[in-house]
Scaffold this active site. Sequence first.
Site, PDB file in Angstrom:
ATOM      1  N   ASP A   6      67.001  30.034  24.253  1.00 49.50           N
ATOM      2  CA  ASP A   6      68.130  29.204  24.682  1.00 49.50           C
ATOM      3  C   ASP A   6      67.737  28.481  25.967  1.00 49.50           C
ATOM      4  O   ASP A   6      67.222  29.091  26.888  1.00 49.50           O
ATOM      5  CB  ASP A   6      69.310  30.156  24.918  1.00 49.50           C
ATOM      6  CG  ASP A   6      70.574  29.441  25.351  1.00 49.50           C
ATOM      7  OD1 ASP A   6      71.606  29.670  24.725  1.00 49.50           O
ATOM      8  OD2 ASP A   6      70.521  28.683  26.334  1.00 49.50           O
ATOM      9  N   ASP A 101      70.248  23.148  21.825  1.00 50.77           N
ATOM     10  CA  ASP A 101      69.455  23.846  22.851  1.00 50.77           C
ATOM     11  C   ASP A 101      69.124  25.300  22.511  1.00 50.77           C
ATOM     12  O   ASP A 101      68.756  26.061  23.383  1.00 50.77           O
ATOM     13  CB  ASP A 101      70.189  23.787  24.198  1.00 50.77           C
ATOM     14  CG  ASP A 101      71.406  24.689  24.238  1.00 50.77           C
ATOM     15  OD1 ASP A 101      71.989  24.929  23.174  1.00 50.77           O
ATOM     16  OD2 ASP A 101      71.757  25.155  25.326  1.00 50.77           O
ATOM     17  N   GLU A 102      69.261  25.676  21.266  1.00 48.98           N
ATOM     18  CA  GLU A 102      69.026  27.068  20.899  1.00 48.98           C
ATOM     19  C   GLU A 102      68.339  27.185  19.558  1.00 48.98           C
ATOM     20  O   GLU A 102      68.618  26.414  18.640  1.00 48.98           O
ATOM     21  CB  GLU A 102      70.354  27.794  20.685  1.00 48.98           C
ATOM     22  CG  GLU A 102      71.033  28.310  21.895  1.00 48.98           C
ATOM     23  CD  GLU A 102      72.382  28.844  21.504  1.00 48.98           C
ATOM     24  OE1 GLU A 102      72.446  29.887  20.853  1.00 48.98           O
ATOM     25  OE2 GLU A 102      73.369  28.172  21.825  1.00 48.98           O
TER      26      GLU A 102
END
Length: 420
Positions: A6, A101-102
């Site tokens: 993350d 974003d992960e």
Amino acid sequence: MYALVDCNNFYASCERLFQPQLENKPVVVFSNNDGCAIARSDEAKLLGIEMGTPAYQIEHLIKKHKIAVFSSNYTLYGDLSDRIMKILADFTPKMEIYSIDEAFLDLSGFMYDDLFRMGTEIKSTVRQHVGIPVSVGIAGTKTLAKMANRYAKKKDKKLGVFYASDQNLIDEMLHFTKVEDVWGIGRQYASLLKKNGIYTAMDVTKTPEAWMRKYLTVVGQRLWYELKGIPSIEWQHLPAPKKNICTSRSLGKLTDDKSILKEAISNHAATCALKLRNQKSCAKAICVFINTNPHKINLPQYARSVTIEFDTATNLTGEIIQYALKGLDIIFREGFLYKKVGVIVLEIIPENQVQNSLFDCIDRGKNSKMLSAVDKINRSIGKDVVRMASQGFERRYKLRSEHLSFKYTTDINEILKVKI
DNA sequence: TCTGGGGTCCTAGGACCC
DNA sequence: TCTGGGGTCCTAGGACCC
């Protein structure tokens, strides 16, 4: 074993990447329309700026602490995200991009003792190659990996890696994590759990399975298994094609001008059509919606949507715009100040499975070819310069973005200049 | 003046069928 | 003073995520 990687304060980190003088300084990124704070650097969090706070409520803090503020620059974030995902894919063939974003990485088959080292390597590689800080959580289920990631950030952010390799470490983490911070437990479920004396993730594992099932549905039951280390959430190694595609925006200004709504709806419809073509799908229906501003309780309120079925599934811009405008005609009422409009395309199917209607009088082949050419031109320029007439050129509905940074990595005209 | 946007999954209840 | 039972499909709404 699964890893959840993350990015730390992703949007804020992206902005900081091109303005290194902002390192260790408070940074806030606003949502569309510069409406509310959606990303904050650690320093901004420490100043008490919460996720989703309306911009006007933190103006005084911004002035007082000289916080650097940015409008959302999705072109930039999307490009940096792609770069990061490519690096992660080098670590394992099985990965699932969960959000911008992960990503989850499936680490089954790797040596157990190596996993912590692997986590630190992932972190340092991304930092070195793209420049964005990430955290890594490693555990036996997706939910525990999520928790491990969060624990890594809370416990030792510099290190930024946590591997829940044995039951003691898992228990430590379960004990530390409050129910509201567990992935899958939102506001409603958290308050229900607390009312029943369940405060931590550890407490959840001690709650009877049947209780979780009864009060939190199968979602809660799955969560219970996940916390006990039994994987119960499916793995999606290929990105599933979207089932619905929505494009909507707040209008820059409240308006009762139907022509402005028409322009906005046309543009949203065009974006939906483009998204459909990009994933090689067609939609069989469209939903159009318009709202007044629900926060303005003293103004007359109106919100309506309408769904229209197509005769033939389509991804043709002109056709989808026509249906969308037909929808607007149905739901539009005079005398209201509108705040937000949107378009959702529904019943999405692969474009090679479209059944033609008997009475279809559109030359779909020709239209498709034309749009491929249009898409190609627009893509090469990086803007939708070729547009349908109803989309207009003025963008009178345009929202605010007064603090927009450059498209440093995707537009040659906005590339970073260095003085030597 | 000023409060984002884009998704997924699950359930309950109504419509409809035989 | 009484109105079946068992299914499927669809939709709205509620929960969650980033």
